[in-house]
Design a protein around this motif. Sequence first.
Motif, mmCIF file in Angstrom:
data_model
loop_
_atom_site.group_PDB
_atom_site.id
_atom_site.type_symbol
_atom_site.label_atom_id
_atom_site.label_comp_id
_atom_site.label_asym_id
_atom_site.label_seq_id
_atom_site.Cartn_x
_atom_site.Cartn_y
_atom_site.Cartn_z
ATOM 1 N N ASN A 47 0.815 -1.220 0.000
ATOM 2 C CA ASN A 47 0.000 0.000 0.000
ATOM 3 C C ASN A 47 0.842 1.261 0.000
ATOM 4 N N GLY A 150 -6.002 -7.937 16.396
ATOM 5 C CA GLY A 150 -7.016 -7.808 15.346
ATOM 6 C C GLY A 150 -6.683 -6.707 14.363
ATOM 7 N N GLY A 151 -5.459 -6.203 14.415
ATOM 8 C CA GLY A 151 -5.035 -5.162 13.476
ATOM 9 C C GLY A 151 -4.349 -5.782 12.260
ATOM 10 N N SER A 152 -3.872 -4.932 11.368
ATOM 11 C CA SER A 152 -3.252 -5.438 10.132
ATOM 12 C C SER A 152 -2.010 -6.265 10.423
ATOM 13 N N THR A 153 -1.284 -5.931 11.481
ATOM 14 C CA THR A 153 -0.077 -6.705 11.790
ATOM 15 C C THR A 153 -0.455 -8.143 12.130
ATOM 16 N N ARG A 173 -9.906 -10.177 20.617
ATOM 17 C CA ARG A 173 -10.825 -9.937 21.743
ATOM 18 C C ARG A 173 -12.229 -9.505 21.325
ATOM 19 N N ARG A 174 -12.390 -9.167 20.028
ATOM 20 C CA ARG A 174 -13.723 -8.776 19.535
ATOM 21 C C ARG A 174 -14.089 -9.675 18.358
ATOM 22 N N ARG A 178 -9.845 -4.743 13.228
ATOM 23 C CA ARG A 178 -9.426 -3.376 12.994
ATOM 24 C C ARG A 178 -8.606 -3.288 11.692
ATOM 25 N N GLU A 180 -6.973 -4.364 7.791
ATOM 26 C CA GLU A 180 -7.509 -4.221 6.433
ATOM 27 C C GLU A 180 -8.356 -5.417 6.004
ATOM 28 N N TYR A 183 -6.875 -8.422 4.018
ATOM 29 C CA TYR A 183 -6.254 -9.512 4.779
ATOM 30 C C TYR A 183 -7.307 -10.424 5.396
ATOM 31 N N ILE A 235 -0.415 -6.813 19.177
ATOM 32 C CA ILE A 235 -1.530 -6.032 19.733
ATOM 33 C C ILE A 235 -1.225 -4.531 19.742
ATOM 34 N N GLN A 237 1.195 -0.943 19.290
ATOM 35 C CA GLN A 237 2.469 -0.379 19.735
ATOM 36 C C GLN A 237 2.285 0.664 20.835
ATOM 37 N N ARG A 281 -1.466 5.928 11.438
ATOM 38 C CA ARG A 281 -0.035 5.576 11.491
ATOM 39 C C ARG A 281 0.257 4.541 10.415
ATOM 40 N N GLN A 282 0.794 5.003 9.334
ATOM 41 C CA GLN A 282 1.094 4.177 8.177
ATOM 42 C C GLN A 282 2.466 4.564 7.648
HETATM 43 P P1 NAP Z 1 -3.373 -1.796 15.786
HETATM 44 O O1 NAP Z 1 -3.962 -1.421 14.471
HETATM 45 O O2 NAP Z 1 -3.300 -0.772 16.869
HETATM 46 O O3 NAP Z 1 -4.179 -3.058 16.312
HETATM 47 C C1 NAP Z 1 -3.909 -3.603 17.553
HETATM 48 C C2 NAP Z 1 -4.874 -4.751 17.776
HETATM 49 O O4 NAP Z 1 -4.553 -5.383 19.002
HETATM 50 C C3 NAP Z 1 -6.324 -4.318 17.834
HETATM 51 O O5 NAP Z 1 -7.124 -5.221 17.133
HETATM 52 C C4 NAP Z 1 -6.633 -4.359 19.326
HETATM 53 O O6 NAP Z 1 -7.954 -4.767 19.599
HETATM 54 C C5 NAP Z 1 -5.693 -5.426 19.822
HETATM 55 N N1 NAP Z 1 -5.262 -5.188 21.191
HETATM 56 C C6 NAP Z 1 -4.736 -4.055 21.728
HETATM 57 N N2 NAP Z 1 -4.417 -4.227 23.019
HETATM 58 C C7 NAP Z 1 -4.754 -5.507 23.316
HETATM 59 C C8 NAP Z 1 -4.680 -6.290 24.488
HETATM 60 N N3 NAP Z 1 -4.150 -5.794 25.624
HETATM 61 N N4 NAP Z 1 -5.124 -7.560 24.437
HETATM 62 C C9 NAP Z 1 -5.648 -8.066 23.298
HETATM 63 N N5 NAP Z 1 -5.746 -7.381 22.143
HETATM 64 C C10 NAP Z 1 -5.307 -6.112 22.160
HETATM 65 O O7 NAP Z 1 -1.863 -2.348 15.646
HETATM 66 P P2 NAP Z 1 -1.115 -2.994 14.391
HETATM 67 O O8 NAP Z 1 -1.913 -4.086 13.805
HETATM 68 O O9 NAP Z 1 0.244 -3.303 14.865
HETATM 69 O O10 NAP Z 1 -1.039 -1.814 13.345
HETATM 70 C C11 NAP Z 1 -0.389 -0.580 13.717
HETATM 71 C C12 NAP Z 1 -0.488 0.401 12.547
HETATM 72 O O11 NAP Z 1 0.261 -0.103 11.443
HETATM 73 C C13 NAP Z 1 -1.927 0.556 12.048
HETATM 74 O O12 NAP Z 1 -2.117 1.874 11.654
HETATM 75 C C14 NAP Z 1 -1.981 -0.373 10.878
HETATM 76 O O13 NAP Z 1 -2.951 0.002 9.929
HETATM 77 C C15 NAP Z 1 -0.579 -0.260 10.329
HETATM 78 N N6 NAP Z 1 -0.209 -1.485 9.588
HETATM 79 C C16 NAP Z 1 -0.490 -1.523 8.247
HETATM 80 C C17 NAP Z 1 -0.159 -2.648 7.515
HETATM 81 C C18 NAP Z 1 -0.448 -2.707 6.065
HETATM 82 O O14 NAP Z 1 0.164 -3.428 5.321
HETATM 83 N N7 NAP Z 1 -1.388 -1.937 5.605
HETATM 84 C C19 NAP Z 1 0.440 -3.743 8.131
HETATM 85 C C20 NAP Z 1 0.679 -3.691 9.494
HETATM 86 C C21 NAP Z 1 0.343 -2.553 10.212
HETATM 87 P P3 NAP Z 1 -9.205 -3.799 19.296
HETATM 88 O O15 NAP Z 1 -9.379 -3.816 17.814
HETATM 89 O O16 NAP Z 1 -10.300 -4.436 20.036
HETATM 90 O O17 NAP Z 1 -8.820 -2.450 19.830
#
Ligand code: NAP
Length: 304
Positions: A47, A150-153, A173-174, A178, A180, A183, A235, A237, A281-282
């Motif tokens: 992306n 549940g995020g993209s990572t 947990r849901r 969150r 994409e 995926y 989960i 950062q 945050r991308q």
């Molecule tokens: P994120 O989007 O912040 O998602 C974190 C996930 O972990 C959420 O689903 C959250 O649940 C869950 N979570 C948080 N605290 C928790 C806990 N204590 N116990 C259980 N689950 C917990 O993090 P990320 O996936 O690392 O992504 C970070 C950023 O990088 C985002 O902006 C993402 O879009 C971007 N990213 C983009 C790509 C890509 O290729 N496009 C790839 C990787 C990351 P809830 O949903 O319930 O809050």
Amino acid sequence: MTDIVIIGAGTAGLTAAIYARRAGRSVLVFEAETYGGQIINTPEIENYPGIKNVSGYQFATDLYSQATSLGAEVVFDKVVAIEGDSKSRFVCKLEYGEDVTAKVVILACGAKNRHLGIPMEEKLTGRGVSYCATCDGAFFRGKEVAVIGGGSTALQDAIYLSGLCSKVYLVHRRDKFRGEQTYVDVIRNTPNIELVLNSTIEDLIGDTVLEGVTIKDVNTNEMRKLDVNGLFIAIGQVPNNKMFENVVCLDKNGYVIAGEDCETNVPGIFVAGDGRTKILRQLTTAAADGAVAATAACDYLANI
Ligand code: NAP
């Protein structure tokens, strides 16, 4: 004295270095770990505009090479404190090297992996518990693993691990992700990924290596054991800004407060990337911040 010290050699910091060097400024980049930041561990980037598909490692390496070939000096040392005075001079204290003085500082320290905060998590890290599927996935070839998040990572990790492991449980947990939808669609069509929704991980089983995890259904409180050898925690950062809490204003979650202009409350200190207060945050927004912060820093330098 260096014109601009950039703290962090991730996407934001290296982009700032490229812009500042092209504006003719001397640039020193400090990096406490390896260049590239979080993206270096991403298996595939699809992306980033103009690049159809590239590995995170390749992207980070190209970015590093671009910045250094333009004359940015990258020093692998940790800035442990910043001291300033009224003459727009900031003294950066390093963990190993001697103090460095700069006219401007750009904070681009990014974020680090959030931990679950459950018993045994630290002890079993590297013994079954991991925060990086691309780094450690190969250790679990042919085995059963779980990914939490549940995020993209987490979604990307589950897809990546499904190609190596016999089975991947994706625990979230849901019941809505969150990350994409692209995926999610792949995951729903991958037979060896099992979704474990509305569930949390309560316990890690094993004394010296991970032997399983206990999960709880948040709706029924029912407990269940998953016999996995690996747990990949994805989960989100937390920002790497603790060391600057007495230097610039942080919000309640630890992000440096700044708008799209990347200016902090301290003249001469700018912030770029995931460590800044922002809604998205991308990779693209990290690169955009790097460009904005460096340009603002150069304007500032022209006026002091
Ligand atoms: P994120 O989007 O912040 O998602 C974190 C996930 O972990 C959420 O689903 C959250 O649940 C869950 N979570 C948080 N605290 C928790 C806990 N204590 N116990 C259980 N689950 C917990 O993090 P990320 O996936 O690392 O992504 C970070 C950023 O990088 C985002 O902006 C993402 O879009 C971007 N990213 C983009 C790509 C890509 O290729 N496009 C790839 C990787 C990351 P809830 O949903 O319930 O809050």
